[in-house]
Design an enzyme around this catalytic site. Structure first.
Site, short mmCIF file in Angstrom:
data_model
loop_
_atom_site.label_atom_id
_atom_site.label_comp_id
_atom_site.label_asym_id
_atom_site.label_seq_id
_atom_site.Cartn_x
_atom_site.Cartn_y
_atom_site.Cartn_z
N GLY A 46 0.83 -1.20 0.00
CA GLY A 46 0.00 0.00 0.00
C GLY A 46 0.86 1.24 0.00
O GLY A 46 1.97 1.23 0.56
N GLN A 51 3.00 10.00 0.95
CA GLN A 51 4.27 9.28 1.11
C GLN A 51 5.24 9.56 -0.04
O GLN A 51 6.43 9.26 0.08
CB GLN A 51 4.03 7.77 1.20
CG GLN A 51 3.29 7.35 2.45
CD GLN A 51 3.11 5.85 2.50
OE1 GLN A 51 2.14 5.32 1.98
NE2 GLN A 51 4.05 5.15 3.11
N CYS A 93 5.41 0.19 7.47
CA CYS A 93 5.09 1.32 6.58
C CYS A 93 6.34 1.68 5.80
O CYS A 93 7.44 1.74 6.38
CB CYS A 93 4.62 2.51 7.41
SG CYS A 93 4.21 3.96 6.44
N LEU A 94 6.19 1.92 4.52
CA LEU A 94 7.33 2.29 3.68
C LEU A 94 7.95 3.61 4.14
O LEU A 94 9.10 3.89 3.82
CB LEU A 94 6.92 2.36 2.21
CG LEU A 94 6.66 0.99 1.55
CD1 LEU A 94 6.01 1.17 0.18
CD2 LEU A 94 7.96 0.21 1.43
N HIS A 135 -4.95 1.88 7.15
CA HIS A 135 -3.58 2.40 7.24
C HIS A 135 -3.37 3.51 6.19
O HIS A 135 -2.82 4.57 6.51
CB HIS A 135 -2.60 1.24 7.03
CG HIS A 135 -1.16 1.62 7.06
ND1 HIS A 135 -0.30 1.23 8.07
CD2 HIS A 135 -0.40 2.34 6.19
CE1 HIS A 135 0.91 1.72 7.82
NE2 HIS A 135 0.87 2.40 6.69
#
Ligand code: QAP
Ligand code: CO
Length: 172
Positions: A46, A51, A93-94, A135
């Site tokens: 995701g 981001q 999370c990236l 998220h």
């Protein structure tokens, strides 16, 4: 097709609420395509526009896993309209590389969103997909999964993450 830079905690763009998408144009389609490419390359399941430094309400999700054929969901202006049940699963999370922790979420969510051409869609999600939607929609509201930890666990995260960043600097 191009890979985008992924912004890491504590970049301010990750803490800002993103603006609704109003223009369903070629630039939006290109951004969605580049976000998907960036997510698959990471690899991740995701990615939300903030981001990659774009404060707009757009997310891409693919929870299909390695064995299954790709199942890309591109969701513009996603909104949770119903929720039920509760789960607590490990998340990463990236934008917070290397840190994983369990987060409490709703088990089943109904999500309204628009496709890239502006047509309305609805998905009723359970399991990993339900967690992924929550998220990613949190990202659009400037919320990271570490913001959902207890104050004690959040403090522990901050100290550990700062240490990790300092160690990375020393290695350069
Ligand atoms: C969000 O997360 C999510 O720390 C997507 O070193 C989380 O793709 C959806 C990743 C939990 C559903 C459940 C994280 C990759 C990827 C890392 C991701 C890392 C490399 C995270
Ligand atoms: Co994330």
């Amino acid at each position: 097709m191009s890979l985008l830079r992924i912004y890491h905690y504590p970049e301010p763009v990750l803490a800002r609420p993103a603006a609704p998408v109003t223009l369903f144009d070629e630039a939006l389609a290109t951004l969605a395509r580049d976000m998907a490419e960036t997510m698959y390359a990471a690899p991740g399941i995701g990615l939300a526009a903030p981001q990659v430094g774009v404060s707009q309400r757009l997310v891409v999700i693919d929870c299909a896993g390695k064995e299954a054929p790709p199942a890309l969901i591109v969701a513009v202006n996603p909104q949770i309209v119903a929720r039920e049940g509760s789960v607590c699963e490990e998340e990463g999370c990236l934008s917070v590389p290397g840190y994983y922790t369990a987060v409490k979420r709703d088990a089943k969510v109904t999500v309204n969103f628009c496709a890239l051409d502006g047509t309305p869609r609805q998905i009723v999600a359970e399991g990993l997909l339900a967690v992924a939607f929550q998220h990613e929609i949190d990202h659009l509201d400037g919320i990271l999964f570490v913001d959902r930890l207890s104050p004690l666990k959040r403090g522990m995260f901050k100290r550990r993450y700062k240490k990790m960043l300092e160690q990375q600097k020393e290695l350069l």
